[in-house]
Design a protein around this motif. Sequence first.
Motif, short mmCIF file in Angstrom:
data_model
loop_
_atom_site.label_atom_id
_atom_site.label_comp_id
_atom_site.label_asym_id
_atom_site.label_seq_id
_atom_site.Cartn_x
_atom_site.Cartn_y
_atom_site.Cartn_z
N ARG A 301 0.89 -1.22 0.04
CA ARG A 301 0.09 0.10 0.14
C ARG A 301 0.88 1.22 0.03
NH1 ARG A 301 -4.58 -1.96 4.69
NH2 ARG A 301 -4.79 -3.95 3.67
N VAL A 302 2.21 1.22 0.00
CA VAL A 302 3.08 2.33 -0.12
C VAL A 302 2.97 2.67 -1.90
CG1 VAL A 302 5.41 3.31 0.01
CG2 VAL A 302 4.46 1.24 1.31
N ALA A 303 2.64 4.17 -1.70
CA ALA A 303 2.29 4.85 -3.22
C ALA A 303 3.52 4.92 -4.04
CB ALA A 303 1.85 6.13 -2.88
N ASP A 304 4.80 5.29 -3.40
CA ASP A 304 6.06 5.37 -4.16
C ASP A 304 7.10 4.70 -3.23
OD1 ASP A 304 8.06 7.93 -5.23
OD2 ASP A 304 8.09 5.88 -5.72
N PRO A 305 7.33 3.31 -3.37
CA PRO A 305 8.17 2.58 -2.82
C PRO A 305 9.64 2.91 -3.02
CG PRO A 305 6.60 0.99 -3.81
CD PRO A 305 6.45 2.31 -4.47
N GLY A 306 9.98 3.53 -4.14
CA GLY A 306 11.47 4.30 -4.19
C GLY A 306 11.73 5.27 -3.62
N ALA A 307 10.67 5.99 -3.17
CA ALA A 307 10.91 7.12 -2.43
C ALA A 307 11.17 6.95 -0.75
CB ALA A 307 9.94 8.41 -2.32
N ALA A 308 10.95 5.82 -0.48
CA ALA A 308 11.10 5.25 1.12
C ALA A 308 12.73 5.32 1.22
CB ALA A 308 10.79 3.93 1.20
N PRO A 309 13.25 5.75 2.45
CA PRO A 309 14.74 5.93 2.91
C PRO A 309 15.27 4.52 2.58
CG PRO A 309 13.41 6.82 4.55
CD PRO A 309 12.39 6.26 3.79
#
Length: 404
Positions: A301-309
């Motif tokens: 459910r994470v909208a943008d996984p690439g933006a995660a630290p």
Amino acid sequence: MKRTEYRWLLPSAMADTELPGDRARARRTVRDWIVDLSAFLIAVGVGLAALAAVEADGSTGDAVLFADAVVGAAACCALWVRRRWPFGLALTLTLVSTVEPVAAGALLVALFSLAVHRPFRPVAVIGALALVLVPLQPFLRPDPATSFLASVIFGVLMILLVISWGMAVRSRRQLVLTLRERARRAEAEAELRAEQAQRLAREAIAREMHDVLAHRLTLLSVHAGALEFRPDAPAADIGRAAGVIRDSAHEALQDLREIIGVLRAPGDSDEGGRPQPTLATLDALVAESRLAGMKVTVDNRVADPGAAPAATGRTVYRIAQEALTNARKHAPGTEVTVLVAGGPGQGLTVEVENPAPVEPFERVPGSGQGLIGLTERATLAGGELEHGPTRDGGFAVRARLPWP
């Protein structure tokens, strides 16, 4: 008297070891009072039966009958000190019983207590003496209703019975003591293994932190040195270097605060430059598990996984990896559910759950060190991790991690 220090011994090797309770306590417990009162009443009952048999004989004078009653009462009352002086009491009652049949009940209780609270050697000495003196009592005070041989056989059997019973009770106490020592030793070793696993996890995390921070700190050093040795550089170059220093410092502080990384085993140093897993590579992990034959359902459910630290994404990846590995080992054939949710400012939540296995399978032994390492990783990242069985017999791993 100084108590014996107990070591990890087998029951056979503890045959002559002093056990807890062999020495009289300063104060009797409720259980002690119940046991002592029961022993006293048993001795009194046997003594009264013997006194009634002597009185029914009719050949015994009143003075002797009165002496029998007094000596029998004294023998029964002496049982209250059997915990403090079991050897002396058993020796005294053995000698008294040779001429006093009313003290037979007290003698049996004393022999039982001696066998329970003393090692084999003193028990063997008193038991042998009692067996040798058995024929004297029916010889000096014969029972008209029982033959001499029957009286001797009955006396020998009763002495052997109470001594054997007492030694069996002592052996059981020795076994319980040994099992408790082993349980304490196993618990201490388990705690030691857990501490070692945590220490190794911290060391591995520290090694990776060195790899992660080395690059950024090197950039800081290079650009700071350039500013130091070229103070007359163009303003655009100074601004660009200052931006790199600011970004590198921010990322380094972020990684340092979270303190997470890949737990790299010894010998992996030659692969230190390989791409590290992130939240965006979680789908590749699931695909790999499916190729291995697992049934995996993913709810990302994470909208943008690439933006995660990057550090947080690696932690989520490692948690999912370890949970899928455990499910494959301990619950093969079940459908594993992976849930990832969260966003900036909300934090990240990862949950991996599998039901109980339906079909029997050969269990793979596990040490639990992987879950210990995951707990340590999540804690040092500023989050928390929970794991344990579910109500339906399955297993679940849940972790909550910060996402600034």
